[in-house]
Design an enzyme around this catalytic site. Structure first.
Site, short mmCIF file in Angstrom:
data_model
loop_
_atom_site.label_atom_id
_atom_site.label_comp_id
_atom_site.label_asym_id
_atom_site.label_seq_id
_atom_site.Cartn_x
_atom_site.Cartn_y
_atom_site.Cartn_z
N LYS A 13 117.54 44.00 -38.57
CA LYS A 13 118.66 43.57 -39.43
C LYS A 13 118.15 43.12 -40.79
O LYS A 13 118.68 43.49 -41.82
CB LYS A 13 119.43 42.39 -38.79
CG LYS A 13 120.05 42.68 -37.45
CD LYS A 13 120.86 41.48 -36.96
CE LYS A 13 120.03 40.25 -36.63
NZ LYS A 13 119.17 40.37 -35.46
N ARG A 88 127.29 35.49 -34.98
CA ARG A 88 126.54 35.72 -33.75
C ARG A 88 127.36 35.34 -32.53
O ARG A 88 126.88 35.49 -31.41
CB ARG A 88 125.28 34.86 -33.77
CG ARG A 88 123.99 35.63 -33.98
CD ARG A 88 122.86 34.64 -34.04
NE ARG A 88 121.60 35.20 -33.71
CZ ARG A 88 120.67 35.56 -34.60
NH1 ARG A 88 120.91 35.44 -35.88
NH2 ARG A 88 119.53 36.03 -34.20
N ARG A 122 105.23 41.09 -34.81
CA ARG A 122 105.70 40.72 -36.15
C ARG A 122 104.86 39.62 -36.77
O ARG A 122 104.48 38.65 -36.11
CB ARG A 122 107.16 40.26 -36.02
CG ARG A 122 107.76 39.72 -37.31
CD ARG A 122 109.25 39.83 -37.32
NE ARG A 122 109.93 38.92 -36.39
CZ ARG A 122 111.24 38.94 -36.17
NH1 ARG A 122 112.01 39.82 -36.77
NH2 ARG A 122 111.78 38.09 -35.33
N ARG A 152 106.01 33.71 -36.45
CA ARG A 152 107.14 32.78 -36.36
C ARG A 152 107.05 32.03 -35.04
O ARG A 152 106.78 32.62 -34.01
CB ARG A 152 108.45 33.58 -36.41
CG ARG A 152 109.15 33.51 -37.75
CD ARG A 152 110.30 34.46 -37.83
NE ARG A 152 111.29 34.28 -36.76
CZ ARG A 152 112.42 34.98 -36.69
NH1 ARG A 152 112.70 35.90 -37.59
NH2 ARG A 152 113.27 34.77 -35.70
N ARG A 163 115.99 34.80 -26.43
CA ARG A 163 116.84 35.21 -27.55
C ARG A 163 117.60 36.49 -27.21
O ARG A 163 118.76 36.65 -27.58
CB ARG A 163 116.00 35.41 -28.81
CG ARG A 163 115.68 34.08 -29.49
CD ARG A 163 114.45 34.13 -30.36
NE ARG A 163 114.49 35.11 -31.41
CZ ARG A 163 113.40 35.66 -31.98
NH1 ARG A 163 112.20 35.27 -31.59
NH2 ARG A 163 113.52 36.52 -32.93
P1 ADP Z 1 116.29 37.17 -34.86
O1 ADP Z 1 117.48 38.01 -35.24
O2 ADP Z 1 114.99 37.93 -34.87
O3 ADP Z 1 116.50 36.40 -33.58
P2 ADP Z 1 116.91 35.20 -36.95
O4 ADP Z 1 115.96 34.83 -38.02
O5 ADP Z 1 118.17 35.92 -37.33
O6 ADP Z 1 116.04 36.06 -35.94
O7 ADP Z 1 117.35 33.89 -36.13
C1 ADP Z 1 116.41 32.97 -35.62
C2 ADP Z 1 117.13 31.85 -34.88
O8 ADP Z 1 117.97 31.12 -35.80
C3 ADP Z 1 118.06 32.27 -33.75
O9 ADP Z 1 117.36 32.48 -32.53
C4 ADP Z 1 119.02 31.07 -33.70
O10 ADP Z 1 118.42 29.98 -33.03
C5 ADP Z 1 119.16 30.67 -35.16
N1 ADP Z 1 120.34 31.34 -35.78
C6 ADP Z 1 120.31 32.26 -36.78
N2 ADP Z 1 121.56 32.67 -37.09
C7 ADP Z 1 122.40 31.99 -36.27
C8 ADP Z 1 123.81 31.98 -36.08
N3 ADP Z 1 124.63 32.77 -36.81
N4 ADP Z 1 124.32 31.16 -35.13
C9 ADP Z 1 123.53 30.35 -34.40
N5 ADP Z 1 122.20 30.33 -34.51
C10 ADP Z 1 121.63 31.12 -35.44
#
Ligand code: ADP
Length: 207
Positions: A13, A88, A122, A152, A163
């Site tokens: 994404k 999400r 990554r 990370r 996740r």
């Molecule tokens: P990835 O898509 O690889 O899991 P992100 O950087 O998008 O990584 O998200 C990392 C973490 O941040 C998620 O596992 C969650 O804990 C939090 N997060 C990100 N966006 C949201 C969201 N829209 N709602 C709730 N938690 C979020």
């Protein structure tokens, strides 16, 4: 034009949204990056978010919805936004409807095993945030800014699996949500990066 990028962790994404943002001159908003910036600054929001992120759980809807409602009020969001990591949950998607009009949802499709492998490989530049894979880039410093490449904290196998499970349970229902709205476009996210970027650009340029 406002576009949602949907897909499991590690589906690309961020990579695709960032490329399309440059090409279409739109703002790329990643909730993950926004939360990590808050954590780095040690804000109240950052401290709260960290406890959820470290477990691979979602940050509560109310917190995310507040953060994004405020972000959309800023001037640079007026021209159009590519959303990466938001919404999400169905509650977030419903809240987004009163924040902005969504023109398209790009759904990146990739199997769990591919994703776990990708995320485990990554590396992220601690300075500029550029993302690398150890499979294609063997150095330990960033090609762009010479910053240190780091893992990370939530990119370990246990948290990645958590996740992915959270994605299946709470985020995957959004595929149906945006299909019902008639704006979902599914994309095979295992294509070579350049090919995938062309494909997505083709979809966005028709909007
Ligand atoms: P990835 O898509 O690889 O899991 P992100 O950087 O998008 O990584 O998200 C990392 C973490 O941040 C998620 O596992 C969650 O804990 C939090 N997060 C990100 N966006 C949201 C969201 N829209 N709602 C709730 N938690 C979020």
């Amino acid at each position: 034009m406002n576009v949602v990028f949907l897909g499991p962790p590690g589906s690309g994404k961020g990579t695709m949204a960032s490329r399309m943002a440059k090409r279409c001159n739109l703002l790329h908003l990643s909730t993950g990056d926004m939360l990590r910036a808050e954590i780095k600054q040690g804000t109240e929001l950052g401290n709260l978010a960290k406890s959820f992120i470290d477990k691979g759980a979602l940050v509560p809807d109310s917190v995310i919805i507040d953060m994004m409602s405020n972000r959309f009020l800023e001037e640079d969001a007026k021209n159009g936004v590519l959303l990466d990591g938001f919404p999400r949950t169905t509650a977030q998607a419903e809240a987004l409807e009163s924040i902005a009009n969504i023109d398209s949802c790009i759904n990146l499709v990739v199997a769990a095993e591919v994703v776990v492998n990708r995320v485990a490989s990554r590396r992220v530049c601690a300075n500029c945030g550029e993302v690398y894979s150890i499979k294609t880039y063997a150095k330990s410093d960033c090609e762009k800014c010479a910053g240190e490449l780091t893992i990370r904290p939530d990119d370990n196998e246990k948290t990645i699996r958590a996740r992915f499970a959270v994605y299946e349970e709470q985020t995957a229902p959004l595929i149906e949500y945006y299909t019902d709205k008639g704006i979902l476009e599914s994309v095979d996210a295992t294509m070579p990066i350049e090919e995938e970027a062309e494909y997505i650009y083709g979809i966005l340029s028709k909007i």
